[in-house]
Design a protein around this motif. Structure first.
Motif, PDB file in Angstrom:
ATOM      1  N   TYR A   1       0.387  -1.149   0.117  1.00  0.00           N
ATOM      2  CA  TYR A   1       0.230   0.127  -0.370  1.00  0.00           C
ATOM      3  C   TYR A   1       0.696   0.614  -0.094  1.00  0.00           C
ATOM      4  O   TYR A   1       0.563   2.703  -0.570  1.00  0.00           O
ATOM      5  N   GLY A   2       1.931   1.047   0.867  1.00  0.00           N
ATOM      6  CA  GLY A   2       2.789   2.504   0.615  1.00  0.00           C
ATOM      7  C   GLY A   2       3.583   2.792  -0.687  1.00  0.00           C
ATOM      8  O   GLY A   2       3.487   3.785  -1.086  1.00  0.00           O
TER       9      GLY A   2
ATOM     10  N   SER B   1       0.433   3.785  -2.473  1.00  0.00           N
ATOM     11  CA  SER B   1       0.369   5.722  -2.423  1.00  0.00           C
ATOM     12  C   SER B   1       1.350   6.590  -3.273  1.00  0.00           C
ATOM     13  O   SER B   1       1.285   7.300  -3.521  1.00  0.00           O
ATOM     14  N   TRP B   2       2.865   5.640  -3.099  1.00  0.00           N
ATOM     15  CA  TRP B   2       3.433   6.616  -3.795  1.00  0.00           C
ATOM     16  C   TRP B   2       3.771   7.241  -4.947  1.00  0.00           C
ATOM     17  O   TRP B   2       3.863   7.910  -5.665  1.00  0.00           O
TER      18      TRP B   2
ATOM     19  N   VAL C   1       0.853   9.872  -5.557  1.00  0.00           N
ATOM     20  CA  VAL C   1       1.285  10.677  -5.369  1.00  0.00           C
ATOM     21  C   VAL C   1       2.084  11.445  -6.371  1.00  0.00           C
ATOM     22  O   VAL C   1       2.325  12.666  -6.617  1.00  0.00           O
TER      23      VAL C   1
ATOM     24  N   ALA D   1      -9.358  -2.935  -3.729  1.00  0.00           N
ATOM     25  CA  ALA D   1      -8.415  -2.078  -2.648  1.00  0.00           C
ATOM     26  C   ALA D   1      -7.502  -1.410  -3.187  1.00  0.00           C
ATOM     27  O   ALA D   1      -7.095   0.155  -2.855  1.00  0.00           O
TER      28      ALA D   1
ATOM     29  N   ARG E   1      -8.556   2.182  -4.508  1.00  0.00           N
ATOM     30  CA  ARG E   1      -9.227   3.261  -4.107  1.00  0.00           C
ATOM     31  C   ARG E   1      -8.461   3.363  -3.006  1.00  0.00           C
ATOM     32  O   ARG E   1      -8.807   4.709  -2.539  1.00  0.00           O
ATOM     33  N   THR E   2      -7.404   3.365  -2.441  1.00  0.00           N
ATOM     34  CA  THR E   2      -6.091   3.404  -2.061  1.00  0.00           C
ATOM     35  C   THR E   2      -5.508   4.890  -3.494  1.00  0.00           C
ATOM     36  O   THR E   2      -5.420   6.054  -2.857  1.00  0.00           O
TER      37      THR E   2
ATOM     38  N   LYS F   1      -7.370   5.965  -5.566  1.00  0.00           N
ATOM     39  CA  LYS F   1      -8.476   7.575  -5.744  1.00  0.00           C
ATOM     40  C   LYS F   1      -8.238   8.540  -3.857  1.00  0.00           C
ATOM     41  O   LYS F   1      -8.047   9.749  -4.786  1.00  0.00           O
ATOM     42  N   GLN F   2      -7.806   7.627  -2.955  1.00  0.00           N
ATOM     43  CA  GLN F   2      -7.635   8.569  -1.983  1.00  0.00           C
ATOM     44  C   GLN F   2      -6.779   9.936  -2.606  1.00  0.00           C
ATOM     45  O   GLN F   2      -7.296  10.524  -2.251  1.00  0.00           O
ATOM     46  N   VAL F   3      -5.629   9.388  -2.367  1.00  0.00           N
ATOM     47  CA  VAL F   3      -3.715   9.728  -2.850  1.00  0.00           C
ATOM     48  C   VAL F   3      -4.542  10.847  -3.913  1.00  0.00           C
ATOM     49  O   VAL F   3      -4.909  12.822  -3.905  1.00  0.00           O
TER      50      VAL F   3
ATOM     51  N   ASN G   1      -7.645  12.182  -4.644  1.00  0.00           N
ATOM     52  CA  ASN G   1      -8.436  13.073  -4.691  1.00  0.00           C
ATOM     53  C   ASN G   1      -7.647  13.811  -3.370  1.00  0.00           C
ATOM     54  O   ASN G   1      -8.353  14.982  -3.641  1.00  0.00           O
ATOM     55  N   MET G   2      -6.763  13.885  -1.808  1.00  0.00           N
ATOM     56  CA  MET G   2      -6.335  14.276  -1.494  1.00  0.00           C
ATOM     57  C   MET G   2      -5.355  15.455  -2.071  1.00  0.00           C
ATOM     58  O   MET G   2      -5.060  17.092  -1.600  1.00  0.00           O
ATOM     59  N   LEU G   3      -4.942  15.094  -3.286  1.00  0.00           N
ATOM     60  CA  LEU G   3      -3.365  16.128  -3.880  1.00  0.00           C
ATOM     61  C   LEU G   3      -4.130  16.318  -5.619  1.00  0.00           C
ATOM     62  O   LEU G   3      -3.231  17.330  -5.829  1.00  0.00           O
ATOM     63  N   ARG G   4      -5.639  16.875  -5.571  1.00  0.00           N
ATOM     64  CA  ARG G   4      -6.119  17.004  -6.395  1.00  0.00           C
ATOM     65  C   ARG G   4      -5.644  18.082  -7.039  1.00  0.00           C
ATOM     66  O   ARG G   4      -5.811  18.770  -8.308  1.00  0.00           O
TER      67      ARG G   4
END
Lengths: 140, 484, 484, 140
Positions: C305-306, C309-310, C313, C342, C345-346, C348-350, C352-355
């Motif tokens: 997951y890390g 996510s990277w 980003v 999964a 979703r990980t 898309k969360q990132v 969206n947060m960084l959009r």
């Protein structure tokens, strides 16, 4: 609810819990929804909830608990209401009610058995208890 | 005792100590000289200040979880699991909420009930009830330094028991463990309580034992502008150093905008050094602590991993000395040990991948740093002015005057007038300044940024925008945009 | 047919088409006019080029998984799950490895065995065997555009069947689906195969149907320097546009160093536009695709997951139009649908947060961009020189001469002399330049960066360093440091 | 293994699989470990493995499969070895051998039943088969 008397709710966070953010949001959301909110804030005891409900002739008590001690903090609350003469008041509770991740089914059962009319899991949006409250108070 | 930033006089300390150590039976287990000897025997690998100094020199970021359960052997098992399966570089012992309110009797009830039903009924480790020897069992069971993490306005007895118990780091402070953690405790009282704790740490220091102290950076963890948490951090640093503390970790809770978060991490130690020097205190070791997202989390674990990773990225690129790690169960309450270790492993993977990368200095980063420096100095200078040069006196008056104002705090000693909101890039700005002592230029900067967001969203900035921001991360966004 | 970048003549196309459509029985289901009519009926929401144009205009980054199983209804169920539970913005249909080698008989065996044992024995969807109508069932079962993703050197029949089947995007190219995907196929052959595919897309275009084409950016996915994959991307863009393609997504696989990855995303479309213009081709729509980490993954899901996510980003900060998503099962082979969702979703969360966040332009970023631009131009200009102005001819000769050289490629038509390694910040540099046409300044830059790492690690750069880099992410690091 | 004849291994990636990176690393690691590596590269058929083993008098065949089709690609390989007269040759296989995440236990059993002497899960480091090979060849 124009033209009708606004119903009063007592809102607070029980026990030694200091989570204040959700409390502020619930206050805002229930007020926006037309209720009169008596917010006794965080770290409220069962007695403070009941005292406030009696003084304001509240229609419901809304208990939040976010820190996992809810089970210990809420025990006997219905009985205390009965002793204080408001045994029929609506009692809602919601939040992270027990320590650790648990299925919500048994948690709900536990709190229903303790005399709470409605029990909400973590992450419930204010719209849900607002709708329930309207239904339970016959305002819908 | 009259409030003052000055070092406590030994008589006053001795008088309080008698009172403190008799507040609960385990207090009598504390024998300072024996405790100093015990602490001195600890290997360097278990001493927080030594390990932090090492990490700071190497430029690495350590990962530390939160963890605590009611019973001793279960707590040890938990910490070992986080060390062995999570790869935690530093360990915590999180204290339960009854102990935080000095309600030791209720904590005792929680211990007994936990024993009888076989699961923890407390949300942390009741260290005072367990006592000095139990704390030592914890410290001796693991291979890395252990810190006490809590949220206790009056932590004098907790500090006595846990420091005698071999913990080498103690979190908290007079403001950071009052305003977000209490409803009714005057700031003056907690300053005095924490002067006792800091003086105790100073006494250990004078006896050759270095205990690290860590003001709690994130405060309410919800849309706190960096200058407000920085001001509190610097005040608590000054108050601690005045009592003889020599090693400090200053904390900051992730806002979510990378540039702002890195700027905050860069400026925090600079400000502390600046004010310590200005006020004539000796140089001390200052490290930084970055808290992964402290607000509401998505319930979905996959999304939670995304939030955790983003926090790890900011910690790594901002070169924090350590990062406090969240777990994929965050939205659901206290995590299982497996989820806690998973959050650690995700974080460590990101930290390791980014170990040799930094965020280059850019105009935007320089601007954020400049704004944080200016805002924090305006607050701190006003605090000193109100206190006629005394940071302790000034802090009390600053809270009365709303010169320091923590958003969403439960304390009635916090004015609670300011209203923060995100700008269009997700940076935390201020919508309503309350009584913050900010000048025109700063106000214009914040207003202009929030107005730009309002235009982007076609709505006027309001409390609804703030609520949208609070829910945003849980819904998979950083900025709480209206639907559509 | 003589090799040339020019548009295929209609007779040659017609002659090949007869051959292609009779290679397997489902070929006769293809009726071009009927297929054009079918494509024209698709709602805009299901047309890739339309959706990409929308995303590009809004500045959002879309998430797309990889997915494909042997049987039709299971494949539909999988795609629906990724759309509904993963929130996939765009969907794939990944083709199985037998079909990629035109081994339709073996694919048929895999279908039948999958049916009889009740689990997929194929690592993708055998679209040719299933035929046109089955593809349409897939497209009709979901609400977003579906792309064909594969790795097929000769994808002519696959393109005929899937485009008639309603797919609106087709991945691959003459180099990117040959050199990393085949052992024995001459580049000249695949250029001709892919000119057919691109011409087919051109014919759809001329009949009012826009199909997006996507060269496969990451190549071997292992330490590929950006200039090499960029050169291949630009060549395939030119070859495609020459056949009438009007919508292109150019891809790039994450290297792991943020600055280098963002610089690569910034420069890729610029280079394509530059060479298309220089060679006199019309303007086309160009979007970018970022592939999350294509190398070895950690087995542990929390660590995976890390890594995911990277990648998210870098995609978000580099403003890629879409990101191809990995899953927490990556190290273990083909993921379950739950793991696949999964990962989405990980991501898309990132995203969206960084959009609303970008990586500001810094000196370091500008330098990386400059180096990528210069290196890619040197390769491409040499390709054109070798081809006497013809990109197709030049590409064949460039591979013969090692002017383009893909690290770790299985093809014997790839010289395989260059050796990449990370520098001390994790950026991919070149240790052995083989026959790359790089000048002194560029060579010095790479050598200096790698030498600095060697000094940091106290060892001379060597193949062991490269191996350490390949294993590094799986072991939780980006740069493969020696133990200690 | 100084002073002794170096043992020969045939190394390759079976079927329609084009994963070349691991192949390069295994080649390097086994060579470093003192073996003579005959690397037939990616997309190798059973016949190519066996032919190379016969031609080089190899002591072992090392089959990699990363793309999930290993089960189909490897079936009957031991029988083909027997037919070719090298029925006793050591057969190792490793990688992502089946489609999807599965427990390794049943996968290992399946390939052992197919006649493979050793079966390795995804993520195995070269050191492990090197040590096994030394043991199986009596070189340890």
């Amino acid at each position: 609810m124009e033209g009708r008397e606004r119903k009063t709710l007592v809102l607070g966070v029980i026990g030694a819990d200091v989570h204040a953010v959700g409390n502020r949001i619930l206050d805002y959301a229930f007020t926006q929804a037309g209720f009169k909110v008596v917010n006794i804030g965080v770290m409220a005891s069962q007695e403070e909830f009941i005292q406030a409900a009696i003084e304001t002739s509240a229609a419901a008590i809304l208990v939040s608990s976010l820190y996992g001690h809810g089970e210990m903090d809420c025990r006997g609350m219905r009985e205390k209401c009965q002793e204080a003469g408001i045994g029929d008041i609506l009692l809602y509770v919601g939040g992270n009610l027990v320590v650790g991740k648990q299925d919500f089914g048994p948690v709900e059962k536990l709190f229903r058995k303790m005399g709470f009319d409605r029990v909400y899991p973590p992450g419930t949006m204010p719209e849900e208890p607002i709708a329930d409250l309207r239904r339970d108070l016959g305002l819908a | 005792m009259e409030l003052s930033v000055k070092q406590m006089d030994p008589e006053e300390f001795g008088r309080q100590r008698q009172e403190v150590l008799t507040a609960w039976p385990t207090g009598k287990e504390v024998d300072f000289d024996e405790a100093v000897a015990y602490q001195k025997e600890l290997p360097a690998a278990k001493v927080m200040a030594a390990k932090l100094a090492q990490g700071k020199a190497k430029g690495v970021t350590y990962a530390q979880p939160r963890a605590g359960v009611a019973l001793i052997s279960e707590h040890i098992e938990l910490l070992r699991y986080l060390q062995d399966e999570g790869g935690a570089d530093l360990l915590p012992t999180t204290i339960d909420s009854y102990t935080r309110q000095n309600r030791y009797k209720e904590a005792q009830g929680g211990i007994e009930e936990s024993r009888s039903i076989g699961r923890s009924m407390l949300n942390g480790f009741p260290a005072v009830n367990h006592g000095v020897m139990a704390c030592r069992r914890v410290v001796e069971s693991v291979g890395v330094p252990v810190q006490v993490r809590h949220g206790t306005p009056d932590a004098r007895l907790l500090a006595e028991v846990t420091l005698a118990g071999g913990f080498t780091d103690f979190e908290g402070g007079s403001i950071s463990y009052n305003i977000p953690y209490a409803k009714d405790v005057p700031v003056e009282n907690t300053i005095k309580y924490w002067q006792y704790v800091d003086r105790l740490v100073g006494l250990y220091e004078e006896n050759g034992v270095r205990i690290n102290r860590e003001p709690f950076g994130p405060l309410t963890g919800t849309l706190v502008p960096p200058s407000i948490s920085h001001a509190v951090g610097v005040i608590e640093a000054v108050l601690a150093v005045a009592q003889g503390v020599k090693s400090l970790s200053l904390g900051y809770g992730q806002c979510g905008n990378l540039i702002q978060d890195v700027a905050a991490l860069h400026t925090l130690p600079l400000l502390a050094q600046e004010y310590l020097k200005k006020l004539g205190y000796p140089e001390v070791m200052i490290t930084t602590v970055f808290h992964q997202w402290m607000g509401g989390f998505p319930q979905d674990e996959a999304k939670a991993y995304g939030v955790i990773s983003w926090g790890a990225v900011a910690a790594a690129l901002g070169k924090a000395t350590k990062v406090i790690v969240k777990t994929p169960h965050e939205a659901l309450g206290i995590p299982t040990k497996e989820a806690n270790a998973a959050g650690l492993r995700t974080t460590k993977q990101v930290l390791n991948m980014l170990r040799d990368q930094t965020l280059p200095q850019t105009e935007e980063l320089t601007l954020e740093e400049k704004m944080i420096l200016r805002e924090t100095r305006l607050i701190l200078d006003k605090v000193l002015e109100l206190g006629e040069g005394d940071m302790a006196v000034g802090s009390v008056r600053a809270f009365q005057a709303g010169v320091i104002d923590v958003p969403f705090a439960p304390s009635r000693f916090n004015v609670g007038k300011i209203l923060p909101a995100r700008d269009t890039t997700g940076a935390v700005r201020i919508l309503d300044f309350g009584c913050l002592p900010f000048d025109r230029e700063i106000r214009d900067f914040h207003q202009e940024r929030i107005a730009r967001r309002g235009r982007d969203e076609g709505r006027d900035p309001s409390f609804q925008m703030v609520i949208d921001d609070i829910y945003a991360i849980g819904k998979g966004m950083l900025v709480g945009r209206p639907r559509g």
